[in-house]
Design a protein around this motif. Structure first.
Motif, PDB file in Angstrom:
ATOM      1  N   LEU A 121      90.773  14.099  22.357  1.00 25.25           N
ATOM      2  CA  LEU A 121      90.404  14.547  20.873  1.00 25.25           C
ATOM      3  C   LEU A 121      88.646  14.424  20.800  1.00 25.25           C
ATOM      4  CD1 LEU A 121      92.904  13.302  18.475  1.00 25.25           C
ATOM      5  CD2 LEU A 121      92.645  15.610  19.561  1.00 25.25           C
ATOM      6  N   ARG A 122      88.169  13.598  21.439  1.00 22.91           N
ATOM      7  CA  ARG A 122      86.344  13.410  21.730  1.00 22.91           C
ATOM      8  C   ARG A 122      86.058  14.692  22.423  1.00 22.91           C
ATOM      9  NH1 ARG A 122      87.287   8.312  22.395  1.00 22.91           N
ATOM     10  NH2 ARG A 122      86.345   8.356  24.732  1.00 22.91           N
ATOM     11  N   GLU A 123      86.457  14.712  23.712  1.00 26.12           N
ATOM     12  CA  GLU A 123      86.047  15.594  24.601  1.00 26.12           C
ATOM     13  C   GLU A 123      86.551  17.213  24.527  1.00 26.12           C
ATOM     14  OE1 GLU A 123      87.003  14.084  28.358  1.00 26.12           O
ATOM     15  OE2 GLU A 123      85.880  12.108  28.045  1.00 26.12           O
ATOM     16  N   ARG A 124      87.537  17.402  23.776  1.00 26.18           N
ATOM     17  CA  ARG A 124      88.020  18.674  23.711  1.00 26.18           C
ATOM     18  C   ARG A 124      88.052  19.607  24.963  1.00 26.18           C
ATOM     19  NH1 ARG A 124      90.887  19.223  19.076  1.00 26.18           N
ATOM     20  NH2 ARG A 124      89.968  18.123  17.493  1.00 26.18           N
ATOM     21  N   PRO A 125      88.709  19.136  26.058  1.00 26.26           N
ATOM     22  CA  PRO A 125      88.804  20.102  27.131  1.00 26.26           C
ATOM     23  C   PRO A 125      89.576  21.291  26.909  1.00 26.26           C
ATOM     24  CG  PRO A 125      90.041  18.137  27.538  1.00 26.26           C
ATOM     25  CD  PRO A 125      89.455  18.024  26.174  1.00 26.26           C
ATOM     26  N   ARG A 126      89.560  22.177  27.628  1.00 25.81           N
ATOM     27  CA  ARG A 126      90.268  23.426  27.589  1.00 25.81           C
ATOM     28  C   ARG A 126      91.424  23.205  28.307  1.00 25.81           C
ATOM     29  NH1 ARG A 126      86.522  28.979  27.386  1.00 25.81           N
ATOM     30  NH2 ARG A 126      88.217  29.293  26.045  1.00 25.81           N
TER      31      ARG A 126
END
Length: 93
Positions: A48-53
């Motif tokens: 949720l912090r990094e929000r990768p695709r």
């Protein structure tokens, strides 16, 4: 988070793109991501912090030592997956 019991969990897994070979015992939707299996909470926080695709995270099977599983810990991988079924290692435990 609000738990919702469903009669056909397989339909939920298909709807949200969980690859059949990676299906596990639990499925959750968190802020647009799918969490499948015994994924550690700190890795959900990282997602949720990094929000990768990616579509979500999965721990295939039920490895000993993963959250909620008893027994001597065994090494396991937390995989990130996308809608095409492609996976990458998100973390190793």
């Amino acid at each position: 988070m609000t738990p919702v019991d469903v009669d056909d969990l397989d339909a939920v897994k298909r709807k949200y793109g969980v690859p059949g070979a990676l299906e596990a015992c639990h499925t959750a939707l968190v802020e647009g991501y799918v969490i499948e299996g015994h994924v550690p909470a700190d890795l959900i926080d990282r997602l949720l912090r990094e929000r990768p695709r990616v579509t979500g995270l999965v721990v295939p099977g039920m490895p000993a030592g993963s959250p909620g599983m008893d027994g001597p810990p065994e090494p396991y991988q937390v995989l990130a997956f996308d809608r095409s079924g492609r996976t990458t290692v998100f973390a190793s435990r």
